[in-house]
Motif scaffolding. Structure first.
Motif, PDB file in Angstrom:
ATOM      1  N   TRP A  26       1.117  -1.125  -0.196  1.00 41.32           N
ATOM      2  CA  TRP A  26      -0.389   0.213  -0.207  1.00 41.32           C
ATOM      3  C   TRP A  26       0.926   0.867   0.025  1.00 41.32           C
ATOM      4  CZ3 TRP A  26      -0.333   3.593   4.044  1.00 41.32           C
ATOM      5  CH2 TRP A  26      -1.418   4.834   3.529  1.00 41.32           C
ATOM      6  N   LEU A  27       2.272   1.326   0.241  1.00 39.69           N
ATOM      7  CA  LEU A  27       3.236   2.368   0.747  1.00 39.69           C
ATOM      8  C   LEU A  27       4.037   2.734  -0.271  1.00 39.69           C
ATOM      9  CD1 LEU A  27       4.410   2.457   4.400  1.00 39.69           C
ATOM     10  CD2 LEU A  27       3.508   4.257   3.813  1.00 39.69           C
ATOM     11  N   LEU A  28       3.709   1.804  -0.831  1.00 38.35           N
ATOM     12  CA  LEU A  28       5.043   2.165  -1.695  1.00 38.35           C
ATOM     13  C   LEU A  28       4.684   0.509  -3.242  1.00 38.35           C
ATOM     14  CD1 LEU A  28       8.126   2.268  -0.417  1.00 38.35           C
ATOM     15  CD2 LEU A  28       7.602   3.777  -1.549  1.00 38.35           C
ATOM     16  N   PRO A  29       3.341   0.546  -4.084  1.00 36.72           N
ATOM     17  CA  PRO A  29       3.692  -0.304  -4.520  1.00 36.72           C
ATOM     18  C   PRO A  29       4.621  -1.300  -5.969  1.00 36.72           C
ATOM     19  CG  PRO A  29       1.801   1.306  -5.165  1.00 36.72           C
ATOM     20  CD  PRO A  29       3.324   1.246  -4.629  1.00 36.72           C
ATOM     21  N   ASP A  88      12.010  12.141   1.033  1.00 31.62           N
ATOM     22  CA  ASP A  88      12.866  12.545   0.111  1.00 31.62           C
ATOM     23  C   ASP A  88      12.721  10.967  -1.309  1.00 31.62           C
ATOM     24  OD1 ASP A  88      12.485  14.710   0.586  1.00 31.62           O
ATOM     25  OD2 ASP A  88      14.514  14.668   1.215  1.00 31.62           O
ATOM     26  N   LEU A  89      13.249  10.048  -0.622  1.00 33.22           N
ATOM     27  CA  LEU A  89      13.066   8.320  -0.625  1.00 33.22           C
ATOM     28  C   LEU A  89      12.024   8.131  -1.496  1.00 33.22           C
ATOM     29  CD1 LEU A  89      15.586   6.776   2.350  1.00 33.22           C
ATOM     30  CD2 LEU A  89      16.417   7.332  -0.694  1.00 33.22           C
ATOM     31  N   ALA A  94       6.041  10.265  -0.285  1.00 32.72           N
ATOM     32  CA  ALA A  94       5.394  10.274   0.502  1.00 32.72           C
ATOM     33  C   ALA A  94       4.212  10.683   0.957  1.00 32.72           C
ATOM     34  CB  ALA A  94       6.562  11.248   0.853  1.00 32.72           C
ATOM     35  N   GLN A  95       3.433  11.190   0.226  1.00 30.70           N
ATOM     36  CA  GLN A  95       1.696  11.072   1.037  1.00 30.70           C
ATOM     37  C   GLN A  95       1.301  10.653   1.626  1.00 30.70           C
ATOM     38  OE1 GLN A  95      -1.280  11.666  -1.961  1.00 30.70           O
ATOM     39  NE2 GLN A  95      -0.445  10.051  -3.178  1.00 30.70           N
ATOM     40  N   TRP A  96       1.935   8.909   0.948  1.00 30.66           N
ATOM     41  CA  TRP A  96       1.332   7.692   2.191  1.00 30.66           C
ATOM     42  C   TRP A  96       1.459   7.396   3.624  1.00 30.66           C
ATOM     43  CZ3 TRP A  96      -3.509   7.235   0.265  1.00 30.66           C
ATOM     44  CH2 TRP A  96      -3.456   7.034  -1.092  1.00 30.66           C
ATOM     45  N   PHE A  97       3.201   8.031   3.511  1.00 27.03           N
ATOM     46  CA  PHE A  97       3.650   7.778   4.540  1.00 27.03           C
ATOM     47  C   PHE A  97       2.794   9.067   6.311  1.00 27.03           C
ATOM     48  CE2 PHE A  97       6.549   5.424   2.247  1.00 27.03           C
ATOM     49  CZ  PHE A  97       7.240   4.675   3.019  1.00 27.03           C
ATOM     50  N   ARG A  98       2.774   9.682   5.405  1.00 29.91           N
ATOM     51  CA  ARG A  98       2.025  11.038   6.049  1.00 29.91           C
ATOM     52  C   ARG A  98       1.181  10.820   6.632  1.00 29.91           C
ATOM     53  NH1 ARG A  98       4.427  14.814   1.190  1.00 29.91           N
ATOM     54  NH2 ARG A  98       6.500  16.090   2.922  1.00 29.91           N
ATOM     55  N   ILE A  99      -0.058  10.413   5.367  1.00 35.87           N
ATOM     56  CA  ILE A  99      -1.181   9.735   6.133  1.00 35.87           C
ATOM     57  C   ILE A  99      -1.570   8.818   6.702  1.00 35.87           C
ATOM     58  CG2 ILE A  99      -3.170   8.223   4.725  1.00 35.87           C
ATOM     59  CD1 ILE A  99      -3.438   9.647   2.591  1.00 35.87           C
ATOM     60  N   ALA A 172     -11.713   1.090  16.775  1.00 35.39           N
ATOM     61  CA  ALA A 172     -11.683   0.748  15.975  1.00 35.39           C
ATOM     62  C   ALA A 172     -10.615  -0.007  14.974  1.00 35.39           C
ATOM     63  CB  ALA A 172     -12.585   1.094  14.886  1.00 35.39           C
ATOM     64  N   PRO A 173     -10.914  -0.304  14.438  1.00 29.70           N
ATOM     65  CA  PRO A 173      -8.931  -0.480  13.492  1.00 29.70           C
ATOM     66  C   PRO A 173      -9.083   0.462  13.261  1.00 29.70           C
ATOM     67  CG  PRO A 173     -10.455  -2.667  13.167  1.00 29.70           C
ATOM     68  CD  PRO A 173     -11.278  -1.176  13.100  1.00 29.70           C
ATOM     69  N   ILE A 174      -7.342   1.269  12.322  1.00 33.22           N
ATOM     70  CA  ILE A 174      -6.989   1.808  11.488  1.00 33.22           C
ATOM     71  C   ILE A 174      -7.200   1.564   9.926  1.00 33.22           C
ATOM     72  CG2 ILE A 174      -5.676   3.537  10.281  1.00 33.22           C
ATOM     73  CD1 ILE A 174      -3.937   3.171  13.333  1.00 33.22           C
ATOM     74  N   GLU A 175      -8.229   2.494   9.879  1.00 33.66           N
ATOM     75  CA  GLU A 175      -8.945   2.259   8.028  1.00 33.66           C
ATOM     76  C   GLU A 175      -8.041   3.024   7.112  1.00 33.66           C
ATOM     77  OE1 GLU A 175     -12.843   2.469   7.564  1.00 33.66           O
ATOM     78  OE2 GLU A 175     -13.650   1.017   9.427  1.00 33.66           O
ATOM     79  N   LEU A 176      -7.246   2.599   6.751  1.00 32.84           N
ATOM     80  CA  LEU A 176      -6.025   2.969   5.802  1.00 32.84           C
ATOM     81  C   LEU A 176      -6.819   3.460   4.415  1.00 32.84           C
ATOM     82  CD1 LEU A 176      -3.133   1.168   5.968  1.00 32.84           C
ATOM     83  CD2 LEU A 176      -3.038   3.533   6.997  1.00 32.84           C
ATOM     84  N   PRO A 177      -6.836   4.500   3.729  1.00 36.57           N
ATOM     85  CA  PRO A 177      -7.467   4.645   2.788  1.00 36.57           C
ATOM     86  C   PRO A 177      -6.834   4.163   1.437  1.00 36.57           C
ATOM     87  CG  PRO A 177      -5.724   6.733   2.959  1.00 36.57           C
ATOM     88  CD  PRO A 177      -5.908   5.789   4.123  1.00 36.57           C
TER      89      PRO A 177
END
Length: 192
Positions: A26-29, A88-89, A94-99, A172-177
Motif C-alpha cells: 500500500w505504501l510503495l506499490p 525524499d526516498l 511520500a503522501q502515504w507515509f504522511r497519511i 476501531a481498526p485504523i482504516e487506511l484509504p
C-alpha cells in the motif's frame, strides 16, 4: 552490526519480514522502489531507536523488536532529519507515509507505555515460535516494571497472536484509504 554487504542483519530481517506485506504494498506499490526505501528506512529506525528506545533481537537477528518509550509525547520511529530523508526516498509516495502517520497518531494512547513500533521475524523461521518467545520475554520485563504496551497489528493473523499474549483491541481498526489494509490498535496493561 553489519554484514559483508554492509547491511545490518536486523534491518535485513525487517525488510524480509515486511518488504512485501499488504501495508508495504500500500505504501510503495513498486517492489524494487519499496525494498530500496525499506532498507534505508529500517536502518534509520534502528539507529534512532538505539538512541531513544530499545532494539531487541535474537542473537542470530532472526527476530527483531523495535520498542519506543511513550511518556508525554508521541514516539517517533525516526529523528527529524531522517524523516525528511525517508520522504525524499519515497518520492511521490511520500503522501502515504504522511497519511499513515496522521491516522496512527490519532489512535495512539497518551498514557505512559512502551510502543512496539515493529516486530519482524525472518520468513525462514516464521511460525516456529521464535518471535512469540522473544516478544514474551520483553513483555515479562514490562510486566515486572508495571509498564503497559501498545502496538498496531498489521493483519488479522498477528492480531490473534497479540490477543493470546494479553493485548486487547483499543478502539476501531485504523482504516487506511485507497484500499489499504486495516491496522488494529492494541493495548496490553501490565500483567501480574
Amino acid at each position: 552490526m553489519s554484514t559483508e554487504d554492509g547491511m545490518d542483519p536486523r534491518a535485513r530481517t525487517l525488510v524480509r519480514a515486511f518488504g512485501d506485506d499488504a501495508f508495504a504494498r500500500w505504501l510503495l506499490p513498486d517492489r524494487e522502489h519499496r525494498h530500496r526505501v525499506y532498507r534505508e528506512w529500517f536502518t534509520m529506525v534502528l539507529a534512532h531507536t538505539e538512541r531513544v528506545g530499545d532494539v531487541i533481537s535474537t542473537p542470530d537477528a532472526q527476530a527483531v523488536q523495535v520498542w519506543l518509550p511513550c511518556e508525554r509525547e508521541l514516539p517517533s520511529m525516526l529523528a527529524e532529519d531522517d524523516m525528511q530523508r525517508l520522504l525524499d526516498l519515497a518520492g511521490p509516495r511520500a503522501q502515504w507515509f504522511r497519511i499513515f502517520g496522521e491516522l496512527s497518531a490519532r489512535c495512539h494512547p497518551r498514557e505512559p507505555h512502551q510502543y512496539l513500533a515493529l516486530i519482524g521475524v525472518d520468513p525462514a523461521v516464521q511460525g516456529t515460535g521464535v518471535g512469540t518467545r522473544a516478544l514474551g520475554e520483553v513483555l515479562r520485563r514490562w510486566d515486572a516494571a508495571g509498564t503497559a504496551a501498545y502496538l498496531e497489528a498489521s493483519s488479522t493473523r498477528s492480531r490473534r497472536l497479540y490477543l493470546r499474549l494479553g493485548f486487547q483491541d483499543r478502539g476501531a481498526p485504523i482504516e487506511l484509504p485507497n484500499d489499504g489494509p486495516d491496522l488494529y490498535p492494541m493495548w496490553r496493561p501490565p500483567q501480574d
